[in-house]
Design a protein around this motif. Structure first.
Motif: not given
Length: 292
Positions: A278-292
């Protein structure tokens, strides 16, 4: 003319409240930038990152929220497991964007959506480690859904498909594979050095189609080894998941942008799995939200 065709209620079902049949969203709730996730529970995780939530709608496996992240209007919707659900979600999101629900006709001006699926995946190559993030630069679907649509060949990499079929000795009783590239604009916008670009197999199932044998025997026990050894332009197939090809194919046919990026949670070559991802997916999601 396409724009003058009235779409029958038997083909586009609209609920009494004016929402799309399965996902229960109304046209005014649609956002141009959309995050897709498999797990309905993961929508809550995304919502916790939003600064503001305007709506929260749930029906079956389809859970959607709309709001803002750092001033950007966004929505997140779950699609459940499998490409058949992707077809439902993409068709209904496009209908919200490009069909007038009152007249049941196609709108004269096309609205383009940006669709980014954030998911989990299993690695097929040694150079990928658990926790790595892989963009499905090319995604190959084994479900056959795109083969039902006119224009399928125009959005697919036919040479890749042919090479894969020949290399694996693809069984004729299986659906013909289709291969679709991710949207270049989205890959450049979201992809960074922290994401690997790979070739992804979007399997039609979790068990036998991905080489897992529980009680029933596999028709071709060597299929996964053949997929692992396949090369196209010198590059291997990197990972397995279940939705990227249908997402990218449907989006191209409908005139939208789409890509998939997955966190590796299993390494098939060494039979490792991380169920605490879950922590890895959370970090990935954060990166996507920052860049989209």
């Amino acid at each position: 003319m396409e724009n003058s065709r009235i779409i029958p209620s038997s083909q586009l079902i609209i609920n009494d409240d004016g929402s799309a049949f399965h996902i229960h969203l109304k046209p005014e709730q649609l956002r141009d930038n959309i995050i897709l996730v498999g797990d309905p529970g993961r929508v809550k995780m995304v919502g916790e990152m939003f600064d503001k939530i305007d709506y929260d709608v749930q029906s079956r496996e389809f859970h959607a929220i709309g709001g803002e992240y750092k001033g950007k209007p966004l929505m997140c919707i779950s699609h459940g497991i499998g490409s058949d659900n992707i077809e439902i979600v993409l068709t209904e999101l496009d209908a919200l964007a490009n069909i007038n629900f009152k007249s049941r006709t196609v709108k004269p001006v096309h609205r383009t959506l940006n669709l980014v699926r954030v998911g989990t995946s299993g690695a097929l190559q040694d150079f990928l480690k658990i926790g790595d993030c892989v963009i499905a630069e090319k995604a190959t679907g084994t479900d056959g859904i795109l083969n039902y649509y006119k224009g399928r060949d125009e959005v697919c990499d036919l040479e890749f498909e042919k090479a894969l079929v020949e290399h694996t000795g693809w069984d004729k009783s299986w659906a013909a594979p289709y291969t679709v590239e991710a949207d270049r604009y989205l890959m450049e916008k979201i992809g960074r050095d922290d994401m690997v670009r790979g070739y992804t197999i979007a399997a039609v199932g979790f068990y036998a189609p991905q080489g897992r044998e529980i009680r029933l025997q596999l028709k071709d026990p060597s299929l996964i080894e053949k997929i692992e050894s396949f090369r196209y332009d010198g590059r291997p197939i990197t990972n397995f998941e279940m939705e990227s090809a249908c997402l990218q194919g449907m989006a191209k046919l409908l005139g939208h942008r789409a890509m998939t990026v997955c966190c590796i949670i299993a390494q098939r070559r060494v039979e490792e799995t991380n169920t605490s991802y879950k922590d890895s997916v959370r970090q990935l999601m954060y990166n996507v939200l920052e860049r989209i």
